[in-house]
Write a protein that holds these residues in place. Structure first.
Motif, PDB file in Angstrom:
ATOM      1  N   ALA A  39       0.907  -1.158  -0.193  1.00 33.40           N
ATOM      2  CA  ALA A  39       0.055   0.054  -0.080  1.00 33.40           C
ATOM      3  C   ALA A  39       0.867   1.437   0.060  1.00 33.40           C
ATOM      4  CB  ALA A  39      -0.949   0.104   1.322  1.00 33.40           C
ATOM      5  N   SER A  40       1.880   1.346   0.693  1.00 30.78           N
ATOM      6  CA  SER A  40       2.811   2.543   0.863  1.00 30.78           C
ATOM      7  C   SER A  40       3.429   2.523  -0.534  1.00 30.78           C
ATOM      8  CB  SER A  40       3.937   2.323   1.832  1.00 30.78           C
ATOM      9  OG  SER A  40       3.347   1.857   2.928  1.00 30.78           O
ATOM     10  N   LEU A  41       3.890   1.551  -1.156  1.00 27.97           N
ATOM     11  CA  LEU A  41       4.631   1.781  -2.481  1.00 27.97           C
ATOM     12  C   LEU A  41       3.458   2.237  -3.491  1.00 27.97           C
ATOM     13  CD1 LEU A  41       6.895  -1.293  -2.463  1.00 27.97           C
ATOM     14  CD2 LEU A  41       7.386   0.895  -2.223  1.00 27.97           C
ATOM     15  N   LEU A  42       2.335   1.538  -3.431  1.00 22.83           N
ATOM     16  CA  LEU A  42       1.365   1.966  -4.357  1.00 22.83           C
ATOM     17  C   LEU A  42       0.935   3.724  -4.298  1.00 22.83           C
ATOM     18  CD1 LEU A  42      -1.280  -0.675  -4.778  1.00 22.83           C
ATOM     19  CD2 LEU A  42       0.436   0.227  -6.485  1.00 22.83           C
ATOM     20  N   VAL A  43       0.857   4.201  -3.069  1.00 22.98           N
ATOM     21  CA  VAL A  43       0.601   5.508  -2.614  1.00 22.98           C
ATOM     22  C   VAL A  43       1.655   6.443  -3.179  1.00 22.98           C
ATOM     23  CG1 VAL A  43       0.306   7.180  -0.812  1.00 22.98           C
ATOM     24  CG2 VAL A  43      -1.176   4.961  -0.713  1.00 22.98           C
ATOM     25  N   ILE A  44       2.928   6.186  -2.993  1.00 20.15           N
ATOM     26  CA  ILE A  44       4.167   6.803  -3.388  1.00 20.15           C
ATOM     27  C   ILE A  44       4.250   6.792  -4.905  1.00 20.15           C
ATOM     28  CG2 ILE A  44       6.705   6.947  -3.412  1.00 20.15           C
ATOM     29  CD1 ILE A  44       6.642   5.717  -0.572  1.00 20.15           C
ATOM     30  N   SER A  45       4.121   5.704  -5.549  1.00 20.80           N
ATOM     31  CA  SER A  45       4.220   5.306  -6.834  1.00 20.80           C
ATOM     32  C   SER A  45       2.940   6.500  -7.472  1.00 20.80           C
ATOM     33  CB  SER A  45       3.763   4.166  -7.405  1.00 20.80           C
ATOM     34  OG  SER A  45       4.992   3.188  -6.976  1.00 20.80           O
ATOM     35  N   ARG A  50       1.546  11.525 -10.262  1.00 20.95           N
ATOM     36  CA  ARG A  50       0.939  12.812 -10.292  1.00 20.95           C
ATOM     37  C   ARG A  50       1.736  13.782 -10.569  1.00 20.95           C
ATOM     38  NH1 ARG A  50      -1.050  16.556  -7.091  1.00 20.95           N
ATOM     39  NH2 ARG A  50      -3.141  17.204  -7.381  1.00 20.95           N
ATOM     40  N   LEU A  51       2.973  13.765 -10.174  1.00 20.68           N
ATOM     41  CA  LEU A  51       3.785  14.983 -10.093  1.00 20.68           C
ATOM     42  C   LEU A  51       4.421  15.022 -11.426  1.00 20.68           C
ATOM     43  CD1 LEU A  51       5.964  15.006  -6.808  1.00 20.68           C
ATOM     44  CD2 LEU A  51       4.508  16.815  -7.795  1.00 20.68           C
ATOM     45  N   VAL A  52       4.876  14.018 -11.971  1.00 17.44           N
ATOM     46  CA  VAL A  52       5.349  13.935 -13.413  1.00 17.44           C
ATOM     47  C   VAL A  52       4.204  14.158 -14.517  1.00 17.44           C
ATOM     48  CG1 VAL A  52       6.048  12.302 -15.476  1.00 17.44           C
ATOM     49  CG2 VAL A  52       7.231  12.209 -13.137  1.00 17.44           C
TER      50      VAL A  52
END
Length: 90
Positions: A39-45, A50-52
């Motif tokens: 879940a942490s990795l998916l949120v960070i991804s 979104r930033l990109v």
């Protein structure tokens, strides 16, 4: 978008990359493993995507349709990955 905002987005991307590396390398010893790590990795991804999309692809100032289309795609892919992981746990 000015250079300062792009630099801030770039620094956030670097920090997010370091966070994903840390979760992968030392996550087990810190107790961040399994569903929590996923879940942490998916949120960070999602945040990185979104930033990109908004900053580096220049979609922050365009009509909602185009931003929504790309962010919806990111959300769909993230959701499908989470569902696949959840099914694999059973």
């Amino acid at each position: 978008m000015n250079t300062r905002q792009l630099n801030i987005a770039w620094v956030i991307l670097i920090l997010a990359t370091l966070a994903t590396f840390a979760i992968g390398e030392i996550g087990d010893s810190l107790g961040i493993a399994g569903p929590l790590a996923m879940a942490s990795l998916l949120v960070i991804s999602f945040i990185k995507g979104r930033l990109v999309a908004l900053d580096f692809m220049g979609l922050r100032g365009v009509k909602f349709f185009w931003r929504g289309l790309l962010l919806g795609w990111l959300l769909l892919v993230s959701s499908l990955i989470a569902i696949a992981y959840w099914i694999a746990l059973k």
